[in-house]
Design a protein around this motif. Structure first.
Motif, PDB file in Angstrom:
ATOM      1  N   PHE A 128       6.434   6.951  -0.901  1.00 38.62           N
ATOM      2  CA  PHE A 128       6.836   5.656  -1.436  1.00 38.62           C
ATOM      3  C   PHE A 128       5.921   4.553  -0.877  1.00 38.62           C
ATOM      4  N   PRO A 129       5.755   3.490  -1.622  1.00 43.07           N
ATOM      5  CA  PRO A 129       4.984   2.361  -1.073  1.00 43.07           C
ATOM      6  C   PRO A 129       5.669   1.790   0.159  1.00 43.07           C
ATOM      7  N   ASP A 130       4.852   1.171   1.024  1.00 43.38           N
ATOM      8  CA  ASP A 130       5.390   0.524   2.204  1.00 43.38           C
ATOM      9  C   ASP A 130       5.820  -0.891   1.821  1.00 43.38           C
ATOM     10  N   MET A 141      -0.931  -0.392  -4.303  1.00 44.54           N
ATOM     11  CA  MET A 141      -2.291   0.139  -4.285  1.00 44.54           C
ATOM     12  C   MET A 141      -2.374   1.381  -3.409  1.00 44.54           C
ATOM     13  N   GLN A 142      -3.064   2.386  -3.957  1.00 43.71           N
ATOM     14  CA  GLN A 142      -3.334   3.590  -3.157  1.00 43.71           C
ATOM     15  C   GLN A 142      -4.838   3.796  -3.141  1.00 43.71           C
ATOM     16  N   ILE A 143      -5.376   3.983  -1.972  1.00 42.49           N
ATOM     17  CA  ILE A 143      -6.828   4.118  -1.878  1.00 42.49           C
ATOM     18  C   ILE A 143      -7.221   5.583  -1.929  1.00 42.49           C
ATOM     19  N   LYS A 195      -1.215  12.936 -11.048  1.00 41.62           N
ATOM     20  CA  LYS A 195      -0.162  13.678 -11.744  1.00 41.62           C
ATOM     21  C   LYS A 195       0.549  14.623 -10.780  1.00 41.62           C
ATOM     22  N   LYS A 196      -0.272  15.138  -9.855  1.00 45.25           N
ATOM     23  CA  LYS A 196       0.295  16.079  -8.892  1.00 45.25           C
ATOM     24  C   LYS A 196       1.175  15.339  -7.881  1.00 45.25           C
ATOM     25  N   ALA A 197       0.908  14.071  -7.670  1.00 41.78           N
ATOM     26  CA  ALA A 197       1.684  13.304  -6.695  1.00 41.78           C
ATOM     27  C   ALA A 197       2.036  11.921  -7.251  1.00 41.78           C
ATOM     28  N   PRO A 198       2.968  11.881  -8.160  1.00 43.27           N
ATOM     29  CA  PRO A 198       3.279  10.596  -8.801  1.00 43.27           C
ATOM     30  C   PRO A 198       3.983   9.619  -7.866  1.00 43.27           C
ATOM     31  N   LEU A 199       3.903   8.354  -8.256  1.00 42.48           N
ATOM     32  CA  LEU A 199       4.601   7.320  -7.481  1.00 42.48           C
ATOM     33  C   LEU A 199       6.087   7.569  -7.597  1.00 42.48           C
ATOM     34  N   THR A 226       0.847  -1.193   0.000  1.00 43.12           N
ATOM     35  CA  THR A 226       0.000   0.000   0.000  1.00 43.12           C
ATOM     36  C   THR A 226       0.878   1.235   0.000  1.00 43.12           C
ATOM     37  N   LYS A 227       0.325   2.303  -0.553  1.00 42.33           N
ATOM     38  CA  LYS A 227       1.086   3.548  -0.504  1.00 42.33           C
ATOM     39  C   LYS A 227       0.161   4.709  -0.242  1.00 42.33           C
ATOM     40  N   LYS A 228       0.700   5.706   0.413  1.00 41.03           N
ATOM     41  CA  LYS A 228      -0.075   6.923   0.653  1.00 41.03           C
ATOM     42  C   LYS A 228       0.297   7.912  -0.423  1.00 41.03           C
ATOM     43  N   LYS A 229      -0.612   8.834  -0.668  1.00 34.23           N
ATOM     44  CA  LYS A 229      -0.408   9.848  -1.696  1.00 34.23           C
ATOM     45  C   LYS A 229       0.927  10.576  -1.501  1.00 34.23           C
TER      46      LYS A 229
END
Ligand SMILES: Nc1nc2c(ncn2[C@@H]2O[C@H](COP(=O)(O)OP(=O)(O)OP(=O)(O)O)[C@@H](O)[C@H]2O)c(=O)[nH]1
Ligand SMILES: [K+]
Ligand SMILES: [Mg+2]
Length: 415
Positions: free
Chosen positions: A305-307, A369-371, A409-413, A299-302
């Motif tokens: 980086f993913p956890d 996955m980001q919710i 787009k404002k907060a890409p992975l 999972t990742k937050k906006k």
């Protein structure tokens, strides 16, 4: 208890004696139904104590649970120690292990619980010794590791498979594609969508009769056997069936010739190892991983980086649709479902990364996955939509996808 054992024996004998053909199918069906009823009665915990024994119940831990099943002294405890580091006494005499000893395998960011168990004796199904507890622990496992002594003949594998089969544990078999639905009235309805070898409307009717089920819809979608049919009937009752993955692990191959090892290794669902000589333990772990078919969802937050430390782990082997976004979200917290708008998914389950996905989307191993949650206004709108019966969930993935991508787009992975 003795008369019940006698009854089971007589029924087994008669089933063995009866030739299998169209004429005898009905008779066989009746016999098998009776046999099942007798076994069920036997397996039910006796009222005169002898129930759970202390030290045997082990809490579930980790992402998946494996049980080591096998005859005495095949090397179950040695294997537990080798794979988990937990010391479980190993010795050359039988029944060294008397309770259930848990260990944890750390593999690919997941935690897999491994249970060492006492050696099974034949007749475990008849409730002898600790067999019954071993079996009920096996039932609770996501996969059974049947440990076999490679130097002994293969009857051990057949005997154990039969033993498990007798208590309703079906190894490496899918749930039969047939359904029996009780109805209030309407009598017996039968529909088979494929040609059947063993079953027929008449045979099913007769079996249902001995279960005293008269108002039922039967739908059969594969060439199922009488046993399959009875399994489905039993499942609805007090003795649920378990369709369990099983790996047959032959230990002590250090005592065999290369040719003998090669022959064993060619069998289905089979891994050959030597614990003492540390042969192919990595291969075993890899195969376990493959068969468990776990899906790690990071999972990742906006904007972050993913956890990659603690993924959500979904088990895909039980049933088909277990790796859905919905299940992943539920694992996080059920309440998130109420404010769920969509999930942004990166990885092999989507055509372009990220892609906005609804709850029914099937995730793949190692997806990120980001919710995205709904705004307050959207929540009110949805509540209103629900009242008026409008469908919102899933129907607007297009709009979701667009807005979601713009947001992303404002907060890409950052990987
Ligand atoms: N030759 C050989 N012996 C082994 C191997 N693995 C285990 N053993 C031996 O087999 C014996 C039984 O091992 P255990 O681990 O106690 O077996 P178990 O299945 O746990 O036995 P119970 O708890 O009594 O049911 C021990 O003497 C082990 O040293 C192996 O790979 N090769
Ligand atoms: K032993
Ligand atoms: Mg042991």
């Amino acid at each position: 208890m003795a008369p019940l054992l006698d009854k089971i024996k007589t029924l087994e004998l008669e089933i063995g004696r009866t030739q299998k053909n169209k004429q005898t199918a009905k008779h066989l069906g009746d016999l098998k139904a009776k046999l099942c009823a007798a076994r069920r009665e036997l397996m039910e915990p006796s009222k005169s104590g002898g129930g759970k024994q202390a030290g045997f119940e082990v809490g579930r831990f980790g992402d998946s649970r494996l049980a080591l099943i096998g005859f005495p002294s095949v090397g179950k405890s040695s294997l537990l120690t080798a794979l988990t580091g937990v010391q479980s006494e190993a010795a050359a005499y039988e029944f060294t292990t008397l309770t259930c000893i848990p260990g944890v395998i750390h593999y690919n960011d997941t935690k897999i619980q491994l249970l060492d168990l006492p050696g099974i004796i034949m007749g475990a199904a008849q409730g002898k010794g600790r067999g019954r507890q071993v079996i009920s622990t096996a039932r609770s496992a996501d996969m059974i590791i049947m440990v076999l002594d490679a130097t002994k003949d293969d009857s051990q594998r057949q005997m154990l498979t039969k033993e498990l089969n007798d208590v309703g544990i079906r190894l490496n078999k899918e749930h039969p594609r047939l359904t029996v639905t009780k109805t209030k009235c309407g009598g017996y309805r039968y529909n088979a969508t494929v040609p059947l070898t063993e079953l027929s409307s008449e045979v099913c009717y007769s079996i249902l009769h001995s279960y005293r089920m008269f108002n039922v819809d039967v739908v059969i979608q594969e060439d199922a056997s009488i046993d399959d049919f009875i399994d489905v009937l039993e499942e609805a009752g007090t003795s649920p069936r378990r369709y369990s993955k099983c790996l047959f692990v032959y230990n002590k191959i250090d005592l065999l010739s290369v040719a003998q090892v090669d022959e064993l290794a060619r069998q289905e669902f089979t891994v050959v190892i030597s614990v003492n000589k540390n042969l192919n333990l990595d291969g075993l772990l890899e195969r376990i991983w493959q068969e468990l078919n776990l899906k790690r969802i990071y999972t990742k937050k906006k904007g972050l980086f993913p956890d990659f430390e603690g993924p959500l782990v979904l088990t895909a082997q039980r049933g088909d649709k277990t790796s859905t976004v919905e299940n992943a979200v539920t694992l996080l917290h059920k309440s998130i479902l109420d404010e769920f708008r969509c999930a942004l998914v990166w990885g092999t389950s989507v055509r372009s990364s990220p892609q906005a996905c609804g709850l029914k989307h099937e995730l793949q191993d190692e997806d990120v996955m980001q919710i995205l949650k709904m705004t307050a206004a959207e929540k009110t709108k949805r509540a209103h939509g629900k009242k008026t019966g409008a469908t919102l969930a899933g129907g607007n993935t297009q709009i979701d996808a667009k807005t979601a991508k713009e947001r992303e787009k404002k907060a890409p992975l950052k990987t």
